[in-house]
Enzyme design. Sequence first.
Site, PDB file in Angstrom:
ATOM      1  N   GLU A 156       1.947 -60.167  17.563  1.00  0.00           N
ATOM      2  CA  GLU A 156       3.071 -60.615  16.759  1.00  0.00           C
ATOM      3  C   GLU A 156       3.983 -61.511  17.604  1.00  0.00           C
ATOM      4  OE1 GLU A 156       6.528 -58.538  13.969  1.00  0.00           O
ATOM      5  OE2 GLU A 156       5.769 -57.454  15.729  1.00  0.00           O
ATOM      6  N   LYS A 210       4.424 -59.786   6.674  1.00  0.00           N
ATOM      7  CA  LYS A 210       4.991 -58.508   7.070  1.00  0.00           C
ATOM      8  C   LYS A 210       5.804 -57.979   5.894  1.00  0.00           C
ATOM      9  CE  LYS A 210       7.311 -56.305  11.003  1.00  0.00           C
ATOM     10  NZ  LYS A 210       7.913 -56.551  12.339  1.00  0.00           N
ATOM     11  N   CYS A 251       2.787 -54.967  12.843  1.00  0.00           N
ATOM     12  CA  CYS A 251       3.686 -54.084  13.589  1.00  0.00           C
ATOM     13  C   CYS A 251       4.270 -52.948  12.746  1.00  0.00           C
ATOM     14  CB  CYS A 251       4.771 -54.944  14.232  1.00  0.00           C
ATOM     15  SG  CYS A 251       5.684 -54.084  15.546  1.00  0.00           S
TER      16      CYS A 251
END
Length: 508
Positions: free
Chosen positions: A264, A339, A373
């Site tokens: 990321e 995300k 993440c």
Amino acid sequence: METIENVELAYLNAEDYQALKDLMDAAYAGMNSLHWKKEEIEKLVSLFPEGQVILKVNGELAGCALSVLQDDSITEKNHSYSDVTGNDTFRTHKKDGDLLYGIDVFISPKYRGLRLARRLYDFRKELCEQLNLKGIAFGARMPKYHLYAKDLSPLQYLEKVKAKEIEDPVLNFQFNNDFHVKKILKNYLEGDTESLDHAVLMEWNNVYYEKPSEGPGTQTRVIRVGLVQWQMRPYRDLDELMSQAEFFLDSISGYHSDFALFPEFFNAPLMAAYNEIKESEAIRKLAGYTEEIVSRFSQLAVSYNINIITGSMPEIVNDKLRNVGYLCHRDGRLDRFEKIHVTPDEERVWGMEGGDILRSFDTDCGKIGILICYDVEFPELSRILAEEGMDILFVPFLTDTQNGYSRVRNTAQARAIENECYVVIAGSVGNLPKVSNMDIQFAQSMVFTPCDFAFPSTGIKAEATPNAEMILVVDLDINLLRELNEFGSVRNLKDRRLDLYQLTKLKA
């Protein structure tokens, strides 16, 4: 070179002949318009259709590989090209042969230098495994031998090529693709003045070959993944950053990996040029690089024949700042992911908003999922992907402290157990003292498995050294997941009480 939007392997058929003839004339320029006749190609396709494959770039015919089946014993005796092809009649093709014999491979001069020929050889290797053949053999030309024939015998020439004292494009390519020398063949291809009619009999052995038996058997499907544990460091510009990225891709693809995973915000060092302005403005400046980075990664995916998961980057969508990434397929296709859950820090400092795209992706290695993440800490997302058939979950992440890393690590391992899948995580290490809000990074990239007898008892397939720049290359056996799903000690997917609870995705 035009932008490559699609690279496709397809079986050769008669309708391709005119384009094939034009390609052969271009590929063999200077060799008296050497090309196969239409009736010869039609005969070859009728005898062994699965052995004749073409490669198209943006819909244009760019390469071809032709082959027949022979008995493995042919490599033990001297033979000529005519012996293999039956003087271009292919009467010598043995439908029950145990060896794939390559009779031609050529690439359009327009597309040379993109490692496209390697795809044709990879196809042949996969065909060997599918048909349970002992291996591949062919007579490789020695196109520069005529320049050294006065002083060197064919064997001496070959030894100097292997020692890198002579650069031979054909032989060096074969050595780089795991082929080894069996013998020198004399009078192999009549009229090959560059090789003075000599050839090198090259072989590749199929390590998965099994002697045919009457009992049942299964075919192992192994996928190789490469993780980039990226070192945060200053870069002068985008070119320097992408040069480092290509260095890792070169290394990972050298191990014939199917996937490469970047972390990321791996491109965060480029924000150093904007460190004097507000963090929320600097991240938007960084978003200006995203389109170019994705374009370059897409070309690298084609060139290195590897599926690239770009990690994530900022992107402005309808005036909203998103954390997004791209799956660059090695056939030129692009998929995008977002995300879903941004962290409180991303929202407070940068003004970033969560996305609304959640889907699995079909690849040439099966179905995969990608979560960025923080998203892996929400079990609902990976469960939805598992219900769509995901075998591997990739998680690019960025964490500054060991606390944050432990959250990602522990939840990622839980996702592997819950969803009976592999989970691959890759992060960044080091520090960026000249980039606000990106000061330090902590990471240990890892590959997790379910916990059952076919897998490591710890559920950890492989792990990188903490906080050290490196790559990690790991093989993942998909058949083990299938066996686990049916016969595991516990069956987390099958044993769900769907009569009591269900999970629903509200947006397609």
